[in-house]
Design an enzyme around this catalytic site. Structure first.
Site, PDB file in Angstrom:
ATOM      1  CG  HIS A  91      28.794  -1.463  -0.830  1.00 20.82           C
ATOM      2  ND1 HIS A  91      29.546  -0.537  -1.526  1.00 20.82           N
ATOM      3  CD2 HIS A  91      27.761  -0.761  -0.280  1.00 20.82           C
ATOM      4  CE1 HIS A  91      28.979   0.652  -1.427  1.00 20.82           C
ATOM      5  NE2 HIS A  91      27.914   0.544  -0.667  1.00 20.82           N
ATOM      6  CB  SER A  92      29.767  -0.019   2.981  1.00 25.18           C
ATOM      7  OG  SER A  92      29.791   1.024   3.942  1.00 25.18           O
ATOM      8  CG  MET A  93      30.684  -3.616   8.212  1.00 22.85           C
ATOM      9  SD  MET A  93      29.373  -3.934   9.420  1.00 22.85           S
ATOM     10  CE  MET A  93      28.414  -5.175   8.549  1.00 22.85           C
TER      11      MET A  93
END
Length: 253
Positions: A95-97
């Site tokens: 998720h995300s980074m």
């Protein structure tokens, strides 16, 4: 079914062992996140899926270790940490980074070992070739806090606790430094399926940026959009888990 490999590396956390499972899902947290973020997911998927969550240095039980301030440095270390799981069917969820780290780790496995995960689920992050001008990592502490407040990924009560903030800010700044200074290097597309999950109101990624991930796989690709913002997966956990189970079942085929 072979026994699960023991994990004695600080990078790898198994919250809910699933010894009868035929698949290990490796979970990559967001900037400022930790392995414990995926504890509810691990519980929901056990005993069918063995969930291993990554614990980056500089947080929780690793808070006294120096943070790593580059995506390449993190991905290199993660690739080494995953060696005990070699030979076991893997899937990645980031998720995300963590989506960027999952992608870069998969590239390293393909280049170094000639193997890839069965599939990647990449959440809340635009594709590597899509670039935005970002400088959150250069802001003062107040600016950094304002950013995570905007994304609604942290309990507001924690943001006014000075002791917690003092512990959390170094790792958060290091993570933002890593992701905002990342430079994509051209290379072969992955051979495994890629699925992208996004929140409909996520300010960090739009539909075009999400669909651009298709350029990075020679296999099947799809985008799923859920109600909510950047942390839609915390807002609608049941819906997200059901979708993730569908994708993992598809990867197994």
């Amino acid at each position: 079914m072979a026994e699960l490999p023991l994990l004695d590396d600080p990078w790898l956390v198994r919250h809910h062992p699933a010894p009868g499972s035929d698949l290990t899902l490796v979970c990559f947290p967001h900037a400022g996140g930790s392995a414990s973020y995926f504890r509810p997911l691990a519980g929901a998927l056990a005993p069918r899926v063995d969930v291993v969550s990554l614990q980056y240095p500089g947080r929780q039980d690793r808070r006294n270790e120096p943070c790593i301030e580059s995506v390449d440095g993190l991905a290199d270390a993660i690739t080494r940490a995953l060696r005990p799981l070699a030979g076991r069917p893997l899937a990645f969820f980031g998720h995300s980074m963590g989506a960027m780290l999952a992608f870069e780790t998969a590239r390293r496995l393909a280049a170094g070992q000639g193997t890839e995960p069965l599939g990647l689920v990449l959440s809340g992050r635009r594709a590597p070739r899509t670039v935005r001008e970002e400088n959150v990592h250069l802001r003062d502490d107040a600016g950094l806090i304002a950013e995570i407040q905007k994304l609604n990924g942290t309990d507001p009560a924690l943001l006014v606790d000075e002791d917690i903030l003092r512990m959390a800010l170094p790792s958060l700044r290091a993570d933002y430094t890593a992701v905002e200074t990342y430079v994509y290097r051209e290379g072969p597309a992955l051979d495994c399926p890629v699925r992208v999950f996004t929140g409909a109101a996520d300010p960090q990624v739009n539909r075009e940026e999400a669909e651009s991930w298709a350029e990075h796989t020679a296999s099947t690709f799809a985008v799923r959009t859920f109600p909510g913002g950047h942390f839609y997966l915390s807002e609608h956990p049941g819906e997200v888990i059901a979708a993730l189970v569908e994708e993992l079942d598809d990867f197994r085929r």
